[in-house]
Scaffold this active site. Structure first.
Site, PDB file in Angstrom:
ATOM      1  N   SER A 132       0.827  -1.214   0.000  1.00 19.92           N
ATOM      2  CA  SER A 132       0.000   0.000   0.000  1.00 19.92           C
ATOM      3  C   SER A 132       0.855   1.255   0.000  1.00 19.92           C
ATOM      4  CB  SER A 132      -0.821   0.088   1.294  1.00 19.92           C
ATOM      5  OG  SER A 132      -1.663  -0.975   1.436  1.00 19.92           O
ATOM      6  N   HIS A 153      -1.010  -3.059  -7.336  1.00 18.75           N
ATOM      7  CA  HIS A 153      -1.708  -2.617  -6.117  1.00 18.75           C
ATOM      8  C   HIS A 153      -3.221  -2.708  -6.316  1.00 18.75           C
ATOM      9  CE1 HIS A 153      -2.731   0.773  -3.088  1.00 18.75           C
ATOM     10  NE2 HIS A 153      -2.680  -0.391  -2.479  1.00 18.75           N
ATOM     11  N   GLU A 165      -3.587  -0.510  -9.669  1.00 15.93           N
ATOM     12  CA  GLU A 165      -2.480   0.409  -9.952  1.00 15.93           C
ATOM     13  C   GLU A 165      -1.261  -0.422 -10.320  1.00 15.93           C
ATOM     14  OE1 GLU A 165      -3.134   4.368  -7.182  1.00 15.93           O
ATOM     15  OE2 GLU A 165      -2.171   2.673  -6.228  1.00 15.93           O
ATOM     16  N   ASN A 203      -3.698   6.145  -2.613  1.00 16.37           N
ATOM     17  CA  ASN A 203      -3.430   6.365  -1.190  1.00 16.37           C
ATOM     18  C   ASN A 203      -2.819   7.745  -0.917  1.00 16.37           C
ATOM     19  OD1 ASN A 203      -4.567   4.038  -0.263  1.00 16.37           O
ATOM     20  ND2 ASN A 203      -2.666   2.857  -0.334  1.00 16.37           N
TER      21      ASN A 203
HETATM   22  N1  CAA Z   1     -16.607 -10.047  -2.499  1.00 14.52           N
HETATM   23  C1  CAA Z   1     -17.483 -10.093  -3.512  1.00 14.52           C
HETATM   24  N2  CAA Z   1     -18.523  -9.228  -3.630  1.00 14.52           N
HETATM   25  C2  CAA Z   1     -18.679  -8.318  -2.643  1.00 14.52           C
HETATM   26  C3  CAA Z   1     -17.802  -8.206  -1.551  1.00 14.52           C
HETATM   27  C4  CAA Z   1     -16.721  -9.123  -1.499  1.00 14.52           C
HETATM   28  N3  CAA Z   1     -15.842  -9.093  -0.528  1.00 14.52           N
HETATM   29  N4  CAA Z   1     -18.207  -7.181  -0.755  1.00 14.52           N
HETATM   30  C5  CAA Z   1     -19.302  -6.656  -1.326  1.00 14.52           C
HETATM   31  N5  CAA Z   1     -19.579  -7.342  -2.468  1.00 14.52           N
HETATM   32  C6  CAA Z   1     -20.631  -7.024  -3.437  1.00 14.52           C
HETATM   33  C7  CAA Z   1     -22.006  -7.338  -2.910  1.00 14.52           C
HETATM   34  O1  CAA Z   1     -22.386  -8.664  -3.211  1.00 14.52           O
HETATM   35  C8  CAA Z   1     -22.872  -6.324  -3.626  1.00 14.52           C
HETATM   36  O2  CAA Z   1     -23.179  -6.751  -4.938  1.00 14.52           O
HETATM   37  P1  CAA Z   1     -24.553  -6.278  -5.648  1.00 14.52           P
HETATM   38  O3  CAA Z   1     -24.590  -4.775  -5.545  1.00 14.52           O
HETATM   39  O4  CAA Z   1     -24.411  -6.751  -7.043  1.00 14.52           O
HETATM   40  O5  CAA Z   1     -25.619  -6.937  -4.863  1.00 14.52           O
HETATM   41  C9  CAA Z   1     -21.965  -5.109  -3.807  1.00 14.52           C
HETATM   42  O6  CAA Z   1     -20.626  -5.606  -3.677  1.00 14.52           O
HETATM   43  C10 CAA Z   1     -22.246  -4.074  -2.767  1.00 14.52           C
HETATM   44  O7  CAA Z   1     -22.120  -4.672  -1.477  1.00 14.52           O
HETATM   45  P2  CAA Z   1     -23.082  -4.444  -0.250  1.00 14.52           P
HETATM   46  O8  CAA Z   1     -24.485  -4.205  -0.747  1.00 14.52           O
HETATM   47  O9  CAA Z   1     -22.855  -5.525   0.744  1.00 14.52           O
HETATM   48  O10 CAA Z   1     -22.556  -3.149   0.463  1.00 14.52           O
HETATM   49  P3  CAA Z   1     -22.277  -1.723  -0.114  1.00 14.52           P
HETATM   50  O11 CAA Z   1     -23.229  -1.324  -1.165  1.00 14.52           O
HETATM   51  O12 CAA Z   1     -22.136  -0.897   1.120  1.00 14.52           O
HETATM   52  O13 CAA Z   1     -20.836  -1.866  -0.812  1.00 14.52           O
HETATM   53  C11 CAA Z   1     -18.499  -1.720  -0.751  1.00 14.52           C
HETATM   54  C12 CAA Z   1     -19.733  -2.324  -0.121  1.00 14.52           C
HETATM   55  C13 CAA Z   1     -18.318  -2.251  -2.171  1.00 14.52           C
HETATM   56  C14 CAA Z   1     -17.322  -2.116   0.111  1.00 14.52           C
HETATM   57  C15 CAA Z   1     -18.695  -0.142  -0.819  1.00 14.52           C
HETATM   58  O14 CAA Z   1     -19.123   0.343   0.427  1.00 14.52           O
HETATM   59  C16 CAA Z   1     -17.450   0.585  -1.209  1.00 14.52           C
HETATM   60  O15 CAA Z   1     -17.108   0.683  -2.395  1.00 14.52           O
HETATM   61  N6  CAA Z   1     -16.709   1.152  -0.210  1.00 14.52           N
HETATM   62  C17 CAA Z   1     -15.478   1.866  -0.428  1.00 14.52           C
HETATM   63  C18 CAA Z   1     -14.338   0.881  -0.509  1.00 14.52           C
HETATM   64  C19 CAA Z   1     -13.027   1.548  -0.828  1.00 14.52           C
HETATM   65  O16 CAA Z   1     -12.909   2.747  -0.945  1.00 14.52           O
HETATM   66  N7  CAA Z   1     -11.976   0.708  -0.943  1.00 14.52           N
HETATM   67  C20 CAA Z   1     -10.639   1.172  -1.164  1.00 14.52           C
HETATM   68  C21 CAA Z   1      -9.928   1.258   0.162  1.00 14.52           C
HETATM   69  S1  CAA Z   1      -8.273   1.828  -0.026  1.00 14.52           S
HETATM   70  C22 CAA Z   1      -7.408   0.457  -0.441  1.00 14.52           C
HETATM   71  O17 CAA Z   1      -7.879  -0.643  -0.529  1.00 14.52           O
HETATM   72  C23 CAA Z   1      -5.976   0.685  -0.731  1.00 14.52           C
HETATM   73  C24 CAA Z   1      -5.021   0.470   0.376  1.00 14.52           C
HETATM   74  O18 CAA Z   1      -3.860   0.254   0.040  1.00 14.52           O
HETATM   75  C25 CAA Z   1      -5.389   0.573   1.795  1.00 14.52           C
HETATM   76  P1  NAD Z   2      -3.527  -9.456   6.209  1.00 13.29           P
HETATM   77  O1  NAD Z   2      -2.909  -9.318   7.549  1.00 13.29           O
HETATM   78  O2  NAD Z   2      -5.007  -9.649   6.092  1.00 13.29           O
HETATM   79  O3  NAD Z   2      -2.830 -10.665   5.418  1.00 13.29           O
HETATM   80  C1  NAD Z   2      -1.450 -10.885   5.351  1.00 13.29           C
HETATM   81  C2  NAD Z   2      -1.222 -12.384   5.301  1.00 13.29           C
HETATM   82  O4  NAD Z   2       0.138 -12.633   4.957  1.00 13.29           O
HETATM   83  C3  NAD Z   2      -1.500 -13.089   6.634  1.00 13.29           C
HETATM   84  O5  NAD Z   2      -2.420 -14.152   6.425  1.00 13.29           O
HETATM   85  C4  NAD Z   2      -0.115 -13.589   7.062  1.00 13.29           C
HETATM   86  O6  NAD Z   2      -0.148 -14.819   7.743  1.00 13.29           O
HETATM   87  C5  NAD Z   2       0.584 -13.737   5.719  1.00 13.29           C
HETATM   88  N1  NAD Z   2       2.046 -13.690   5.794  1.00 13.29           N
HETATM   89  C6  NAD Z   2       2.807 -12.848   6.534  1.00 13.29           C
HETATM   90  N2  NAD Z   2       4.118 -13.086   6.299  1.00 13.29           N
HETATM   91  C7  NAD Z   2       4.176 -14.108   5.391  1.00 13.29           C
HETATM   92  C8  NAD Z   2       5.234 -14.803   4.741  1.00 13.29           C
HETATM   93  N3  NAD Z   2       6.504 -14.507   4.973  1.00 13.29           N
HETATM   94  N4  NAD Z   2       4.916 -15.786   3.858  1.00 13.29           N
HETATM   95  C9  NAD Z   2       3.624 -16.096   3.595  1.00 13.29           C
HETATM   96  N5  NAD Z   2       2.577 -15.463   4.174  1.00 13.29           N
HETATM   97  C10 NAD Z   2       2.855 -14.481   5.060  1.00 13.29           C
HETATM   98  O7  NAD Z   2      -3.069  -8.150   5.366  1.00 13.29           O
HETATM   99  P2  NAD Z   2      -3.756  -7.503   4.076  1.00 13.29           P
HETATM  100  O8  NAD Z   2      -4.677  -6.407   4.496  1.00 13.29           O
HETATM  101  O9  NAD Z   2      -4.222  -8.588   3.169  1.00 13.29           O
HETATM  102  O10 NAD Z   2      -2.485  -6.776   3.419  1.00 13.29           O
HETATM  103  C11 NAD Z   2      -1.507  -7.474   2.700  1.00 13.29           C
HETATM  104  C12 NAD Z   2      -0.710  -6.483   1.850  1.00 13.29           C
HETATM  105  O11 NAD Z   2      -1.608  -5.779   0.979  1.00 13.29           O
HETATM  106  C13 NAD Z   2       0.033  -5.414   2.649  1.00 13.29           C
HETATM  107  O12 NAD Z   2       1.223  -5.111   1.984  1.00 13.29           O
HETATM  108  C14 NAD Z   2      -0.941  -4.233   2.609  1.00 13.29           C
HETATM  109  O13 NAD Z   2      -0.313  -3.002   2.783  1.00 13.29           O
HETATM  110  C15 NAD Z   2      -1.479  -4.371   1.203  1.00 13.29           C
HETATM  111  N6  NAD Z   2      -2.808  -3.760   0.972  1.00 13.29           N
HETATM  112  C16 NAD Z   2      -3.767  -3.744   1.950  1.00 13.29           C
HETATM  113  C17 NAD Z   2      -5.013  -3.166   1.684  1.00 13.29           C
HETATM  114  C18 NAD Z   2      -6.107  -3.121   2.722  1.00 13.29           C
HETATM  115  O14 NAD Z   2      -7.120  -2.417   2.524  1.00 13.29           O
HETATM  116  N7  NAD Z   2      -6.008  -3.847   3.819  1.00 13.29           N
HETATM  117  C19 NAD Z   2      -5.279  -2.635   0.407  1.00 13.29           C
HETATM  118  C20 NAD Z   2      -4.270  -2.701  -0.584  1.00 13.29           C
HETATM  119  C21 NAD Z   2      -3.030  -3.262  -0.286  1.00 13.29           C
END
Ligand code: CAA
Ligand code: NAD
Length: 296
Positions: A132, A153, A165, A203
């Protein structure tokens, strides 16, 4: 000469290392696209959890695709789940055309894994990280195949979020970059490209937004509910910023902000006492039952 390189057609087997939230989603979308997948994690129980979550999410996708046909739903789920082989032994995953790493967000642990993969995988294997926030070039600093290395990503939840990405490492070859873009498309994602910069595109922009929301809540300017309703109804976001932080995990959120602060020096990314406190108390969001909100 494309025959000596990994073209799209050559990516038939994908290994995902790390079967947590992100890795299980990446394995799922690859299997749904008809690829053979190896999913590697440290312990059998973690792999069992990953398989359960993949089954549930495959059901959701199948019900959407084949609404009126229970037989087709069952066949879809069976076909995709059979394509995923799980193992706790990394060596079971090295015969792959592409390896995507989704393990813990720690530079030294990621470096150690990539160094091992570099030694064990065949020459043609492309290696990619789903980090991330950590620099792709730093993660790959110790590997030899620098032209076959980059970032892929994904976004949470992987089966739903349509973006991928593709991060260009310093020495990535054009063939590897094209193969990554094509692969992303083939698993149903729209790909965008970014240089290896802190937070990449999404991000880097989500960071200030989530940090400011947390500070607004910390100051008591508005309730957490009103901050979230504000951005959902006033700006059209599917989740409010505080809900989204709980959904991503406050630990991940904190980690990303810390890296962005360290790398850019921009005060918007400065540590936030409330976020630090919640993480120290183990209140990490949905995954622990409590974060900014309570889920129990
Ligand atoms: N797997 C498969 N399908 C899923 C699912 C999953 N894990 N989660 C939800 N769905 C599907 C549902 O089945 C539903 O499908 P339909 O609309 O066709 O029925 C649809 O997605 C919507 O789900 P819900 O009705 O349960 O709930 P919602 O409308 O509140 O949507 C959400 C849930 C898709 C998560 C929505 O709230 C959303 O887009 N949230 C923002 C998520 C976001 O911004 N993510 C990026 C985070 S940053 C990141 O990931 C990067 C990082 O490095 C940290
Ligand atoms: P998580 O904790 O849910 O999963 C990580 C998994 O990796 C665990 O099951 C752990 O047991 C396993 N693991 C750790 N060290 C290991 C090794 N040496 N060999 C094999 N398996 C190992 O974490 P996550 O949220 O799935 O994040 C995983 C990666 O994805 C991170 O780099 C995170 O920054 C990135 N990421 C996270 C998100 C998010 O929304 N959580 C979104 C995009 C990218």
């Amino acid at each position: 000469n494309f025959s000596n390189t990994t073209s799209l057609n050559a990516i038939k087997t994908v290994t995902v290392v790390g079967g947590g939230l992100m890795g299980s989603g990446i394995a799922q979308v690859a299997a749904q696209a008809g690829l053979n997948v190896n999913l590697i994690d440290l312990k059998p129980e973690l792999l069992e959890n990953a398989q359960k979550s993949i089954q549930n999410n495959l059901q959701r996708v199948a019900r959407k695709l084949h609404k009126d046909s229970p037989a087709q739903i069952e066949a879809f789920v069976k076909d995709a789940s059979q394509r995923i082989k799980v193992s706790t032994n990394l060596e079971d995953g090295v015969q792959a055309d592409l390896v995507v790493e989704a393990i813990v967000e720690k530079l030294d642990v990621k470096q150690e894994l990539f160094n091992k993969l570099d030694q064990l995988c065949p020459e043609h294997t492309i290696l990619a990280s789903n980090t991330s926030s950590i620099s792709i070039n730093e993660i790959g600093a110790g590997i030899k195949r620098k032209s076959k290395f980059g970032g892929l990503h994904f976004f949470n939840p992987v089966p739903v979020m349509r973006l991928l990405e593709v991060i260009k490492s310093e020495q990535i070859s054009e063939e590897t970059y094209q193969a990554m873009m094509e692969w992303g498309k083939s698993v149903g994602k729209t790909c965008i490209t970014c240089k290896d910069t802190p937070g990449f595109v999404v991000n880097r922009l989500l960071g200030p937004y989530s940090a400011e929301a947390m500070r607004m809540y910390e100051r008591g300017d508005a309730t957490k509910e009103d901050i979230d309703i504000g951005m959902k109804l006033g700006a059209g976001y599917p989740m409010g910023p505080l809900e989204l932080s709980d959904y991503t995990g406050l630990d991940t959120n904190k980690f990303v902000l810390n890296v962005l602060y360290e790398k850019t020096g921009n005060p918007v990314f400065k540590p936030i006492p409330l976020l630090d406190k919640l993480v120290a108390e183990g209140k990490l969001g949905i995954k622990t039952g409590e974060g900014i909100y309570k889920y129990k």
